[in-house]
Design a protein around this motif. Structure first.
Motif, PDB file in Angstrom:
ATOM      1  N   LEU A 186      12.319 -11.609  29.696  1.00  0.00           N
ATOM      2  CA  LEU A 186      13.601 -11.114  30.245  1.00  0.00           C
ATOM      3  C   LEU A 186      14.860 -11.619  30.528  1.00  0.00           C
ATOM      4  O   LEU A 186      15.445 -12.089  30.606  1.00  0.00           O
ATOM      5  CB  LEU A 186      13.871  -9.637  30.572  1.00  0.00           C
ATOM      6  N   PRO A 187      13.734 -12.827  32.342  1.00  0.00           N
ATOM      7  CA  PRO A 187      14.284 -13.598  32.620  1.00  0.00           C
ATOM      8  C   PRO A 187      14.570 -15.087  31.094  1.00  0.00           C
ATOM      9  O   PRO A 187      15.840 -15.589  32.164  1.00  0.00           O
ATOM     10  CB  PRO A 187      13.074 -14.598  33.449  1.00  0.00           C
ATOM     11  N   ALA A 188      13.572 -14.712  30.760  1.00  0.00           N
ATOM     12  CA  ALA A 188      14.095 -16.541  29.597  1.00  0.00           C
ATOM     13  C   ALA A 188      15.982 -16.184  28.727  1.00  0.00           C
ATOM     14  O   ALA A 188      16.293 -16.833  28.844  1.00  0.00           O
ATOM     15  CB  ALA A 188      13.354 -16.524  28.906  1.00  0.00           C
ATOM     16  N   MET A 189      15.579 -14.878  28.492  1.00  0.00           N
ATOM     17  CA  MET A 189      16.305 -14.066  27.883  1.00  0.00           C
ATOM     18  C   MET A 189      18.486 -14.456  28.857  1.00  0.00           C
ATOM     19  O   MET A 189      19.102 -14.653  28.090  1.00  0.00           O
ATOM     20  CB  MET A 189      16.029 -12.930  27.146  1.00  0.00           C
ATOM     21  N   LYS A 190      18.141 -13.801  30.031  1.00  0.00           N
ATOM     22  CA  LYS A 190      19.101 -14.294  30.454  1.00  0.00           C
ATOM     23  C   LYS A 190      19.323 -15.412  31.053  1.00  0.00           C
ATOM     24  O   LYS A 190      20.700 -16.474  31.473  1.00  0.00           O
ATOM     25  CB  LYS A 190      18.451 -13.075  32.183  1.00  0.00           C
ATOM     26  N   THR A 191      18.205 -16.338  31.091  1.00  0.00           N
ATOM     27  CA  THR A 191      19.169 -17.639  31.400  1.00  0.00           C
ATOM     28  C   THR A 191      19.365 -18.788  30.398  1.00  0.00           C
ATOM     29  O   THR A 191      20.226 -18.729  30.590  1.00  0.00           O
ATOM     30  CB  THR A 191      17.008 -18.603  32.191  1.00  0.00           C
ATOM     31  N   LEU A 192      19.465 -18.774  29.406  1.00  0.00           N
ATOM     32  CA  LEU A 192      19.432 -19.230  28.176  1.00  0.00           C
ATOM     33  C   LEU A 192      21.052 -18.265  27.861  1.00  0.00           C
ATOM     34  O   LEU A 192      21.509 -19.303  27.682  1.00  0.00           O
ATOM     35  CB  LEU A 192      18.950 -18.408  26.771  1.00  0.00           C
ATOM     36  N   LYS A 193      21.134 -17.342  28.043  1.00  0.00           N
ATOM     37  CA  LYS A 193      23.018 -16.927  27.960  1.00  0.00           C
ATOM     38  C   LYS A 193      23.625 -17.244  28.738  1.00  0.00           C
ATOM     39  O   LYS A 193      24.268 -18.132  28.466  1.00  0.00           O
ATOM     40  CB  LYS A 193      21.905 -15.395  28.068  1.00  0.00           C
ATOM     41  N   TYR A 194      23.125 -17.586  29.883  1.00  0.00           N
ATOM     42  CA  TYR A 194      23.559 -18.231  31.381  1.00  0.00           C
ATOM     43  C   TYR A 194      23.658 -19.335  30.614  1.00  0.00           C
ATOM     44  O   TYR A 194      25.266 -20.335  30.963  1.00  0.00           O
ATOM     45  CB  TYR A 194      22.790 -17.982  32.259  1.00  0.00           C
ATOM     46  N   ALA A 195      22.765 -19.963  30.565  1.00  0.00           N
ATOM     47  CA  ALA A 195      23.187 -21.837  29.456  1.00  0.00           C
ATOM     48  C   ALA A 195      24.230 -21.858  28.206  1.00  0.00           C
ATOM     49  O   ALA A 195      24.564 -22.482  28.637  1.00  0.00           O
ATOM     50  CB  ALA A 195      21.680 -22.449  29.576  1.00  0.00           C
ATOM     51  N   LEU A 196      23.794 -21.381  27.784  1.00  0.00           N
ATOM     52  CA  LEU A 196      24.903 -21.250  26.765  1.00  0.00           C
ATOM     53  C   LEU A 196      26.678 -20.392  27.193  1.00  0.00           C
ATOM     54  O   LEU A 196      27.327 -21.493  26.977  1.00  0.00           O
ATOM     55  CB  LEU A 196      24.320 -19.253  26.006  1.00  0.00           C
ATOM     56  N   ASP A 197      26.512 -19.479  27.966  1.00  0.00           N
ATOM     57  CA  ASP A 197      27.788 -19.826  28.762  1.00  0.00           C
ATOM     58  C   ASP A 197      28.699 -20.684  28.902  1.00  0.00           C
ATOM     59  O   ASP A 197      29.491 -21.397  29.346  1.00  0.00           O
ATOM     60  CB  ASP A 197      27.914 -18.537  29.682  1.00  0.00           C
ATOM     61  N   GLN A 198      27.432 -21.544  30.774  1.00  0.00           N
ATOM     62  CA  GLN A 198      27.126 -22.310  30.563  1.00  0.00           C
ATOM     63  C   GLN A 198      28.485 -24.214  29.650  1.00  0.00           C
ATOM     64  O   GLN A 198      28.828 -24.663  29.551  1.00  0.00           O
ATOM     65  CB  GLN A 198      27.297 -23.048  31.869  1.00  0.00           C
ATOM     66  N   ALA A 199      27.936 -23.955  28.562  1.00  0.00           N
ATOM     67  CA  ALA A 199      28.090 -24.983  27.303  1.00  0.00           C
ATOM     68  C   ALA A 199      29.248 -24.354  26.716  1.00  0.00           C
ATOM     69  O   ALA A 199      29.909 -25.298  25.314  1.00  0.00           O
ATOM     70  CB  ALA A 199      26.710 -24.918  27.189  1.00  0.00           C
ATOM     71  N   LYS A 200      29.888 -23.362  27.322  1.00  0.00           N
ATOM     72  CA  LYS A 200      30.976 -23.059  26.146  1.00  0.00           C
ATOM     73  C   LYS A 200      30.335 -22.377  24.624  1.00  0.00           C
ATOM     74  O   LYS A 200      31.544 -22.264  23.652  1.00  0.00           O
ATOM     75  CB  LYS A 200      31.885 -24.053  26.474  1.00  0.00           C
ATOM     76  N   LEU A 201      29.640 -21.659  24.712  1.00  0.00           N
ATOM     77  CA  LEU A 201      29.216 -21.684  23.850  1.00  0.00           C
ATOM     78  C   LEU A 201      28.412 -19.699  23.982  1.00  0.00           C
ATOM     79  O   LEU A 201      27.492 -19.113  23.644  1.00  0.00           O
ATOM     80  CB  LEU A 201      27.716 -22.091  23.498  1.00  0.00           C
ATOM     81  N   THR A 202      30.157 -19.070  24.543  1.00  0.00           N
ATOM     82  CA  THR A 202      29.795 -17.985  24.939  1.00  0.00           C
ATOM     83  C   THR A 202      29.375 -17.256  23.939  1.00  0.00           C
ATOM     84  O   THR A 202      29.296 -15.396  23.366  1.00  0.00           O
ATOM     85  CB  THR A 202      31.293 -17.221  25.264  1.00  0.00           C
ATOM     86  N   HIS A 203      30.290 -17.163  22.303  1.00  0.00           N
ATOM     87  CA  HIS A 203      30.017 -16.451  20.743  1.00  0.00           C
ATOM     88  C   HIS A 203      28.470 -16.245  20.651  1.00  0.00           C
ATOM     89  O   HIS A 203      28.295 -15.673  19.864  1.00  0.00           O
ATOM     90  CB  HIS A 203      30.639 -16.827  19.826  1.00  0.00           C
ATOM     91  N   ILE A 204      27.442 -16.960  20.987  1.00  0.00           N
ATOM     92  CA  ILE A 204      25.514 -16.926  21.100  1.00  0.00           C
ATOM     93  C   ILE A 204      25.545 -15.795  21.669  1.00  0.00           C
ATOM     94  O   ILE A 204      25.032 -15.834  22.380  1.00  0.00           O
ATOM     95  CB  ILE A 204      25.504 -18.326  19.991  1.00  0.00           C
ATOM     96  N   GLN A 205      24.672 -14.230  20.935  1.00  0.00           N
ATOM     97  CA  GLN A 205      24.393 -13.757  21.557  1.00  0.00           C
ATOM     98  C   GLN A 205      22.199 -14.120  21.558  1.00  0.00           C
ATOM     99  O   GLN A 205      22.053 -14.390  21.115  1.00  0.00           O
ATOM    100  CB  GLN A 205      24.550 -12.515  20.667  1.00  0.00           C
TER     101      GLN A 205
END
Length: 477
Positions: free
Chosen positions: A139-158
């Motif tokens: 779960l920590p990896a899922m959260k961190t990866l999602k945060y990194a995606l959002d920071q990279a403006k890849l918010t559409h990737i789940q």
């Protein structure tokens, strides 16, 4: 969604009709996809695969078991979405932001926006590995990866993670479905909360192939059958696929997360098997996969989740000749030369705007477990059980020969950590002697198998378990 070009008459009959239904579905843009595995030495280049899917099928989403850059490049500008997998071994590192940012920079950003990446899934059926470090970091990896995606403006990737049905301690009847004790609130409630917050789906791998016995074959294959009645809800189940999904839904509801979407990451049926697997054959594979597509695309949903269309990834696109068993090598819809594995009408389902499945159908299902970081999961484990439904007589779960003591100890730790009584293999217990890891693991693994519904996937233990027909109390080291 992909634009379907004119098909040859042969492939039009084979593929367009069934998948066409899904493309027109208003409730889901990606109802049917395929798992594109590569455990083979005779597969065509990714560019040919992408061209074939785009021009000669209506498949508009694929799931791969790594982040292979050649495959990701091949699907650029095809309008076919790709689900990418993070290897099990990479999960702990990705719990830290710099590693997650680096992984995205190396594996995702070079292919944006040309390649449509729909999901990034972490690992493969992590709970089945019994690896405490992986489970703790998931779960920590899922959260961190999602945060990194959002920071990279890849918010559409789940972000999600695939789960076998071994995550359930109880699945029959479906209304009684619940997560394993000790993992329900500590693990799954938190993962489901992440999915709710990020509007991402909970991914499960239901395989009626791994759960059927001779008496329930029709029920597993979506064929006519009397059904299975759930007295708590008053609902009659006519196929195992629905029952398995509703068991997962019931477990989610018990934790208050019934609003989270469910995606079927894998399901399928082999077209051939070992001599002791007579039901792994072309006709059954045709029945299961063909009727699965029709059922899912109908939008009928399940008894507990009516009028829902579940995004579903069939396992698998190709037969893979380097898998360890005949059945695992034969889950593909196609041979490496792109010819269909089944007869021309295997997926020849008539398009329909509403439910078209036969009311009494039955799917065979098994939940194959694939290797952690590998490109593709191995399909099913040991041969399916011989006795009738619900029968425990003559079936036990034991360690496979050659399994390391470290792996066996991990199995013991996992089983005892679920709350099962392990006192018999503790000093002074009735099964303490012989005092060695292998004998203790045989006791623990079988105790878990017997306590959790005698499903094959409850004897998987990351490919270290084997169902036998001799009493493990006589197990010798």
């Amino acid at each position: 969604m992909a634009t379907v070009t004119k098909l040859s008459g042969f492939l039009h009959l084979l593929l367009f009709l069934p998948f066409h239904l899904l493309i027109d579905s208003a409730s889901a843009a990606y109802p049917i996809g395929v798992n594109y595995g590569t455990v083979a030495n005779n597969l065509p280049p990714p560019q040919q695969v992408a061209k074939f899917l785009k021009t000669q099928t209506s498949i508009n989403s694929v799931k791969i078991f790594d982040a292979n850059p050649d495959i990701l490049r091949a699907f650029a500008n095809t309008n076919i979405s790709v689900t990418v997998t993070v290897g099990n071994g990479d999960i702990p590192a990705l719990a830290k932001l710099p590693a997650a940012q680096s992984w995205i920079a190396n594996n995702i950003l070079p292919h944006q926006p040309q390649t449509i990446i729909r999901y990034i899934v972490l690992g493969n059926e992590i709970m089945a590995t019994s690896d405490k470090a992986l489970i703790a970091h998931l779960l920590p990896a899922m959260k961190t990866l999602k945060y990194a995606l959002d920071q990279a403006k890849l918010t559409h990737i789940q972000v999600s993670t695939p789960n076998s049905l071994g995550i359930l301690s109880t699945s029959e009847p479906p209304s009684n479905g619940r997560f394993r004790k000790g993992y329900d609130k500590a693990v799954f409630a938190k993962i489901l909360d992440f999915h709710r917050q990020t509007k991402s789906p909970f991914m499960v791998n239901p395989y009626p192939y791994f759960g059927f016995v001779p008496q329930t074959l029709n029920y597993a294959l979506f064929k006519s059958n009397g059904g299975v009645f759930d007295a708590a809800t008053g609902m009659n189940y006519t196929n195992m696929f629905d029952a398995q999904l509703d068991a997962v839904y019931s477990a989610m509801k018990k934790l208050g997360y019934e609003d989270v979407d469910i995606v079927v990451g894998e399901t399928g049926w082999p077209s051939a098997g070992d001599p002791n697997q007579p039901d792994s054959n072309l006709l059954n594979a045709q029945s299961y996969n063909g009727k699965l597509v029709q059922h899912v695309s109908s939008g009928k949903g399940t008894p507990l989740m009516p009028n829902r269309t579940f995004e579903t990834y069939i396992f698998a696109l190709f037969n893979e000749n380097l898998k360890p068993s005949i059945s695992e090598q034969n889950f593909g819809l196609f041979k490496p030369d792109f010819s269909p594995v089944y007869s021309v009408d295997v997926l020849n389902l008539k398009p329909a705007s509403g439910p078209t499945t036969t009311p009494g159908s039955s799917p065979p299902a098994l939940a194959p477990d694939r290797p952690a970081p590998g490109p593709v999961r191995p399909a099913p484990g040991p041969a399916r059980p011989a006795p009738g439904p619900g029968s425990v007589t003559g079936r036990w779960c034991v360690p496979k020969a050659g399994t390391s003591n470290a792996a066996l100890q991990a199995n013991i730790d996992y089983v005892c950590g679920t709350g099962l009584d392990c006192k018999p293999i503790q000093q002074g217990g009735s099964c303490f002697d012989p005092n060695d890891v292998r004998s203790h693991a045989a006791y623990a693994m079988d105790a878990f198998y017997q306590a959790n519904g005698h499903h094959d996937y409850n004897c998987d233990f990351n490919k270290t378990g084997l169902i036998v027909h001799s009493d493990p109390s006589t197990f010798s080291t």
